[in-house]
Design an enzyme around this catalytic site. Structure first.
Site, short mmCIF file in Angstrom:
data_model
loop_
_atom_site.label_atom_id
_atom_site.label_comp_id
_atom_site.label_asym_id
_atom_site.label_seq_id
_atom_site.Cartn_x
_atom_site.Cartn_y
_atom_site.Cartn_z
N GLU A 58 44.64 -78.31 13.77
CA GLU A 58 45.05 -78.42 15.17
C GLU A 58 44.79 -79.81 15.75
O GLU A 58 45.48 -80.24 16.67
CB GLU A 58 44.36 -77.36 16.03
CG GLU A 58 44.84 -75.93 15.78
CD GLU A 58 44.08 -75.24 14.67
OE1 GLU A 58 43.31 -75.94 13.96
OE2 GLU A 58 44.24 -74.02 14.51
N PHE A 120 36.11 -61.78 19.77
CA PHE A 120 36.47 -62.51 18.57
C PHE A 120 37.36 -63.71 18.93
O PHE A 120 38.33 -63.58 19.65
CB PHE A 120 37.20 -61.59 17.59
CG PHE A 120 37.66 -62.31 16.34
CD1 PHE A 120 36.72 -62.84 15.45
CD2 PHE A 120 39.00 -62.48 16.07
CE1 PHE A 120 37.14 -63.52 14.31
CE2 PHE A 120 39.42 -63.16 14.93
CZ PHE A 120 38.48 -63.68 14.05
N GLN A 121 37.00 -64.86 18.42
CA GLN A 121 37.71 -66.12 18.66
C GLN A 121 37.83 -66.46 20.15
O GLN A 121 38.80 -67.06 20.57
CB GLN A 121 39.09 -66.12 17.98
CG GLN A 121 38.97 -66.18 16.46
CD GLN A 121 40.27 -66.54 15.76
OE1 GLN A 121 41.35 -66.23 16.26
NE2 GLN A 121 40.16 -67.17 14.60
N LYS A 170 45.94 -63.44 26.26
CA LYS A 170 46.91 -62.70 25.47
C LYS A 170 47.62 -61.65 26.33
O LYS A 170 48.83 -61.42 26.17
CB LYS A 170 46.21 -62.03 24.29
CG LYS A 170 47.16 -61.52 23.24
CD LYS A 170 46.45 -61.10 21.97
CE LYS A 170 47.46 -60.68 20.91
NZ LYS A 170 46.78 -60.27 19.66
N MET A 493 35.64 -101.67 8.64
CA MET A 493 35.08 -102.23 9.87
C MET A 493 33.58 -101.95 9.93
O MET A 493 32.81 -102.79 10.39
CB MET A 493 35.80 -101.64 11.09
CG MET A 493 35.48 -102.35 12.39
SD MET A 493 35.91 -104.11 12.34
CE MET A 493 37.54 -104.10 13.06
#
Lengths: 591, 206
Positions: A58, A120-121, A170, A493
């Protein structure tokens, strides 16, 4: 759409969400599905104009939306599920936030009934993203989706642009509501700061410009965001004012224009930084005096008056105190300022400007030691690679149709020094946050926005490995993106800082890489390994014309440094110059 | 130094977090923050007092205004605004305290001098309510302490501020903002009030 015969159909929240995106003119969504966003994915097939690009992580979705926005000037859209999907967006949102990039991120959220229960989540993503978004919303009802999403787009693109996150539960996606796109139109954005020609600050600015003998324009990202490239150039030409650019302002003015000096700051060329230090007037256009461009603030351009044209009032007097602040959109401010100057200040010509002669005199001396001007000694240097990619594109007449997307590190600075950008939005790079792993996903976004342009990824061996999984995305999307890995076996770097400041203690900076060409091959991507300068242009040419993705592993000099360099705490004029007795010229030990 | 800001913000969940988070990010300590309803629907009014360097005021004000939930911001100082604070003080006063039952009458006297009110009388304590400037409240607390009373509890609301005369945002208009010209053909019956449909002017217009 489910019920297109009806003017204001009743749709599910998920359908409303997608219909609103379509209504806002969105055609591409970069995302990754998951439980809490599945209703939206389920509805996707009903919206054939919306193309979904499946990412591999993501974070990349946010970078793709970012690259899309930077390349096109339009709002980029990314989507993720709740919990880990949402938290993975954070780095991408922060990257967009600090560089003022308009993106809208949509995240699924657990149902409103279980919000706050550690379902959940479930994660409090509006809380987490508070400091890395311009604004964010939590939507719990289908009726609110269209209005909130439209407001999100307005906020993202208005004023100083930035990322906006919309978290949709949802149950809001599953519930139904009447969809009325026009009724969901947001109120006009908060009143924009407005200057008038008779404003005292405009008059003060005119007077300062009239009096200036050694003026310099500092062109920042705001020049591109405001679309004021022509206006800035017109002002500069009319009054023969040289233009120094920030990293994100590099493509705001054509690099080959006689008044364009190039990049200022930590790795800016000496004549650019010296011009800023010696100036008696700085015209800061859409830039924010970042520490990377000012060096030590107490030593910064001590004898100059400063005019700051800036859309965000909180940037004024933040790092550098200015004499005149003109708050507003750069293009609008210049439309007021420039005519007043034309009235009162006869245009100067290049010939009578002692100041320009002085700046250009500094150039000759400084560029002698530049690796780009040295004969081929059998080694491959990153500077050569980047310069030759530019030569190849220029020779093919494709320079204005080429977008370079860089990662972060040494190669990024070499790109800024040696690739001569001619067109706005032709350089895409993470400036403020310095996000490694940005290049490959951002290039996918850029290619989506501009399929007819040649898109080059220029990444180091370290940063490329951070998001290399997106090679798969390129193949799945059939995107002919060219990838140049500047491979020196080090986090370059970091190594350079360790060399300069930490007594060559190369702690954790040597990095082992896979065979990048084989890695590409595993994805079905063709590639080549290049370790001689003579092979750069032919391979760059193959990459550009193959019509398919192509990866080149450029195995370059391992311990090369970016110069000039301003070490922390030093003033802009106190730079480490390119080594006098160039060790790179000496014969390699094995000969 | 202390800065006092008045912010009109949307009356929605999460707005206080955004304001508070801004001060956290700037590493500035909030001395007091009061929130309540304003004269406009769906608009809360905050008075924020913070301790910050003198030159930080512009940045704080601009950053507050930058929040999407902010409608207007003003910085006020004591000269042009009324600043008030409400304080509840519970003082030990009863047979077991040093001054014994005499303490009650002495506290009554003190409260009269400071224009505080006795709002509760318990066997072992007295509760005082006082409204005023912060220094007046501190004065009463100091006198109570120096007179040997035990202060059991103090609850202060923090400062609230309101400009004298014109509405806070009207002052900004008078400084030459977008809505400075009143186009109404009838004289405004109450020039210090804001019309319901009136949007507040941006503070950074010149």
């Amino acid at each position: 759409m489910a019920d297109s015969s009806n003017a204001n159909p009743t749709l599910t929240g998920a359908e409303i969400l997608l219909a609103t995106l379509a209504g806002e003119g969105i055609t591409t969504i970069f995302g990754y599905p998951g439980g809490a966003i599945l209703p939206v994915y389920d509805a996707l097939r009903k919206f054939p104009t919306l193309h979904h690009v499946l990412v591999r992580h993501e974070q990349s979705a946010a970078h793709m939306a970012d690259g899309y926005a930077r390349a096109s000037g339009r709002v980029g859209v990314c989507m993720a599920t709740s919990g880990p999907g949402a938290t993975n967006l954070v780095t991408g949102l922060a990257t967009a936030m600090i560089d003022s990039i308009p993106i809208v991120a949509i995240t699924g959220q657990v149902s409103s009934k279980v919000l706050g229960t550690d379902a959940f989540q479930e994660i409090d993503i509006t809380g987490i993203t508070l400091p890395v978004t311009k604004h964010n919303f939590l939507v719990t009802r289908a009726e609110e989706i269209a209005a909130v999403l439209r407001e999100a787009f307005q906020i993202a693109r208005s004023g100083r642009p930035g990322p906006v996150l919309v978290d949709v539960t949802k149950d809001a996606q599953q519930a139904t509501a009447i969809f009325d796109f026009d009724a969901a139109k947001p109120h006009p954005y908060r009143p924009h700061p407005m200057l008038r020609a008779e404003s005292s600050s405009i008059r003060e600015a005119v007077a300062l410009i009239q009096q200036a003998r050694r003026p310099v324009i500092l062109a920042g990202h705001g020049v591109v965001e405001s679309g004021a490239e022509k206006e800035v150039l017109a002002l500069a030409e009319a009054h023969q004012i040289p233009i120094a650019s920030t990293l994100l302002g590099l493509d705001a003015v054509p690099a080959e224009h006689p008044l364009s000096l190039g990049m200022m700051g930590m790795h800016g060329e000496s004549w650019v930084n010296n011009a800023i230090q010696q100036a008696d007037l700085l015209l800061a256009f859409g830039m924010r005096f970042d520490d990377r461009v000012t060096g030590n603030l107490t030593k910064y351009s001590p004898n100059s008056k400063k005019i700051h044209v800036e859309i965000d009032p909180s940037e004024v007097n933040k790092n550098v105190s200015v004499d005149v602040a003109l708050i507003g959109d750069l293009k609008e401010v210049l439309s007021l300022l420039t005519p007043l100057l034309a009235d009162q200040h006869p245009p100067r010509s290049a010939a009578d400007s002692e100041w320009l002669r002085q700046i250009h005199a500094g150039k000759g001396n400084a560029s002698v030691r530049d690796i780009i001007n040295l004969p081929d000694n059998g080694h491959l240097y990153a500077a050569h690679v980047i310069s030759d990619i530019w030569h190849e594109a220029a020779a093919a007449g494709r320079l204005e149709q080429t977008i370079i997307v860089t990662d972060v590190g040494q190669h990024q600075m070499w790109e800024a020094q040696y690739f001569k950008h001619q067109a706005p939005r032709s350089l895409i790079t993470s400036g403020g946050l310095g996000t490694m792993g940005f290049a490959l996903p951002a290039a996918i976004g850029a290619k989506s926005a501009c399929p007819d342009k040649d898109v080059w990824v220029i990444a180091g061996d370290g940063g490329f490995q951070m998001t290399a999984a997106e090679l798969s995305t390129i193949v799945q999307e059939k995107m002919p993106i060219n990838i140049a890995v500047i491979n020196n076996g080090f986090l370059g770097m970091v190594r350079q800082w360790q060399e300069t400041i930490y007594d060559k203690n190369y702690a954790a900076s040597p990095i082992l890489s896979p065979n990048f060409v084989l890695l590409a091959a595993a994805h079905g991507i063709a590639g080549a390994t290049v370790n001689r300068r003579a092979d750069v242009i032919p391979n760059a040419s193959i990459a550009r014309t193959s019509g398919k993705p192509f990866l080149i592993d450029f195995q370059v000099e391992k311990e090369d440094g970016v110069y000039p360099m301003i070490t922390p705490g030093s003033g802009l004029h106190e730079m480490l110059r390119r080594p006098q007795h160039d060790p790179l010229l000496e014969l390699p030990e094995d000969q | 130094m202390l800065h006092t800001f008045v912010a009109l913000v949307q009356d929605r969940p999460g707005v206080l977090t955004r304001v508070a988070s801004l001060f956290r990010r700037l590493n500035i300590n909030i001395v007091s923050l009061t929130v309540g309803e304003s004269e406009r629907p769906d608009t809360s009014r905050m008075t924020i007092v913070c301790d910050a360097p003198e030159n930080a005021a512009h940045r704080i004000r601009a950053s507050l205004y930058k929040l999407e939930t902010t409608i207007g911001v003003d910085e006020v100082n004591r000269a042009d605004a009324v600043v008030r604070e409400l304080c509840l003080i519970k003082v030990g006063a009863g047979p077991n305290h040093p001054h014994g039952l005499h303490s009650r009458s002495q506290i009554f006297e003190l409260s009269q001098v400071f224009r505080a009110r006795v709002v509760d009388l318990a066997p072992e304590s007295i509760m005082l309510e006082m409204t005023g400037s912060a220094s007046k409240i501190e004065g009463l607390l100091q006198v109570l302490r120096e007179s040997g009373y035990t202060i059991l509890e103090v609850s202060r609301t923090g400062r609230m501020a309101m400009r004298r005369g014109h509405h806070t945002s009207r002052v900004l208009q008078a400084l030459g903002t977008r809505q400075g010209q009143n186009t109404s053909e009838f004289p405004d019956p109450d020039p210090d009030a804001l019309r319901e449909d009136e949007t507040l002017p941006g503070i950074f217009e010149e």
